[in-house]
Design a protein around this motif. Structure first.
Motif, PDB file in Angstrom:
ATOM      1  N   ALA A  36      -5.531   2.011  -1.449  1.00 12.19           N
ATOM      2  CA  ALA A  36      -6.445   1.768  -0.328  1.00 12.19           C
ATOM      3  C   ALA A  36      -7.407   2.939  -0.189  1.00 12.19           C
ATOM      4  O   ALA A  36      -7.009   4.099  -0.330  1.00 12.19           O
TER       5      ALA A  36
ATOM      6  N   ILE B 250       0.853  -1.187   0.000  1.00 14.65           N
ATOM      7  CA  ILE B 250       0.000   0.000   0.000  1.00 14.65           C
ATOM      8  C   ILE B 250       0.890   1.238   0.000  1.00 14.65           C
ATOM      9  O   ILE B 250       1.681   1.437   0.932  1.00 14.65           O
TER      10      ILE B 250
ATOM     11  N   VAL C 153      -3.002   6.156  -0.465  1.00 12.44           N
ATOM     12  CA  VAL C 153      -4.167   5.953   0.385  1.00 12.44           C
ATOM     13  C   VAL C 153      -5.091   7.163   0.299  1.00 12.44           C
ATOM     14  O   VAL C 153      -4.647   8.306   0.378  1.00 12.44           O
TER      15      VAL C 153
END
Length: 234
Positions: free
Chosen positions: A80, A11, A14
């Protein structure tokens, strides 16, 4: 994860919907972890505050349920999407939309539990419920205070509709589980010793391994109410 067919990717980008307390602390932690963070907040004054509090994050003034805004902010390519506004409806809508247009990891904050049975049937990713988290911390504290062994419950999670508990114990020097190898211990049914953490190294235990004083041990069990590591023994 990859070996068993579950896609796992790092990730880096975000998007957080909601700049309240949750959004602020999460944004700060993730930027400190060198992630690219965007926070979408509807209140302009709060956006100004966040811009000063988290200078490394990109603060966007807008409605997280605005489809055009989300597309302009590259929701399709983000790694994400975390929906933590104060409104369950907004969080659900964003989660459903993100699931449709992207391959992002989705985390959805849900405050009300009245439709908990329904949520498992819709693609909103992982759900986070503040009430459940608070209850787990209280249970962990109470058990630790009641524990007569000195092997405190450090962490507790409930899974599968609260039928299974995952617990982390710190092992006291006098704990009975340290007296023999794991394969020689008489462990209760439906109880699994998943991992042992020792000197910052994680051990996947076999019957030949032993639990030592000072270890941190993670146990998964259907036996409810364990207060100490020795209570895994029959």
């Amino acid at each position: 994860m990859n070996k068993i067919g579950i896609k796992a990717k790092p990730i880096r980008k975000v998007m957080i919907a909601g700049g309240g307390t949750f959004g602020y602390y999460l944004g700060r932690i993730l930027t400190e972890a060198r992630m690219q963070v965007k926070i979408v907040e509807q209140n302009e004054a709060r956006c100004m505050e966040l811009n000063e509090l988290i200078p490394k994050a990109m603060i966007i003034n807008g409605n997280a349920t605005d489809k055009q805004l989300m597309l302009e902010e590259d929701i399709e390519t983000t790694d994400a999407v975390i929906a933590v506004t104060n409104l369950d409806e907004e969080n659900l809508l964003l989660a459903l939309y993100a699931n449709k247009v992207s391959d992002a990891k989705i985390i959805t904050r849900i405050n009300r539990l009245s439709f908990e049975d329904v949520l498992g049937d819709i693609p909103i990713g992982s759900t986070v419920t503040p009430k459940d988290i608070t209850a787990e911390y209280i249970i962990r504290y109470v058990r630790s205070m009641q524990n007569s062994y000195g092997s405190n419950v450090e962490t507790l999670y409930r899974m599968v509709d609260n039928q299974v508990e995952a617990l982390e114990f710190n092992v006291d020097p006098d704990a009975r589980v340290t007296k023999a190898a794991i394969g020689e211990l008489k462990i209760k049914k439906n109880t699994l010793i998943c991992s042992i953490s020792r000197n910052k190294k994680v051990i996947r235990p076999t019957g030949r391994d032993s639990i030592l004083p000072g270890d941190s041990v993670i146990v998964v069990t259907t036996n409810r109410g364990l207060n100490g590591i020795d209570e895994i023994l029959s």
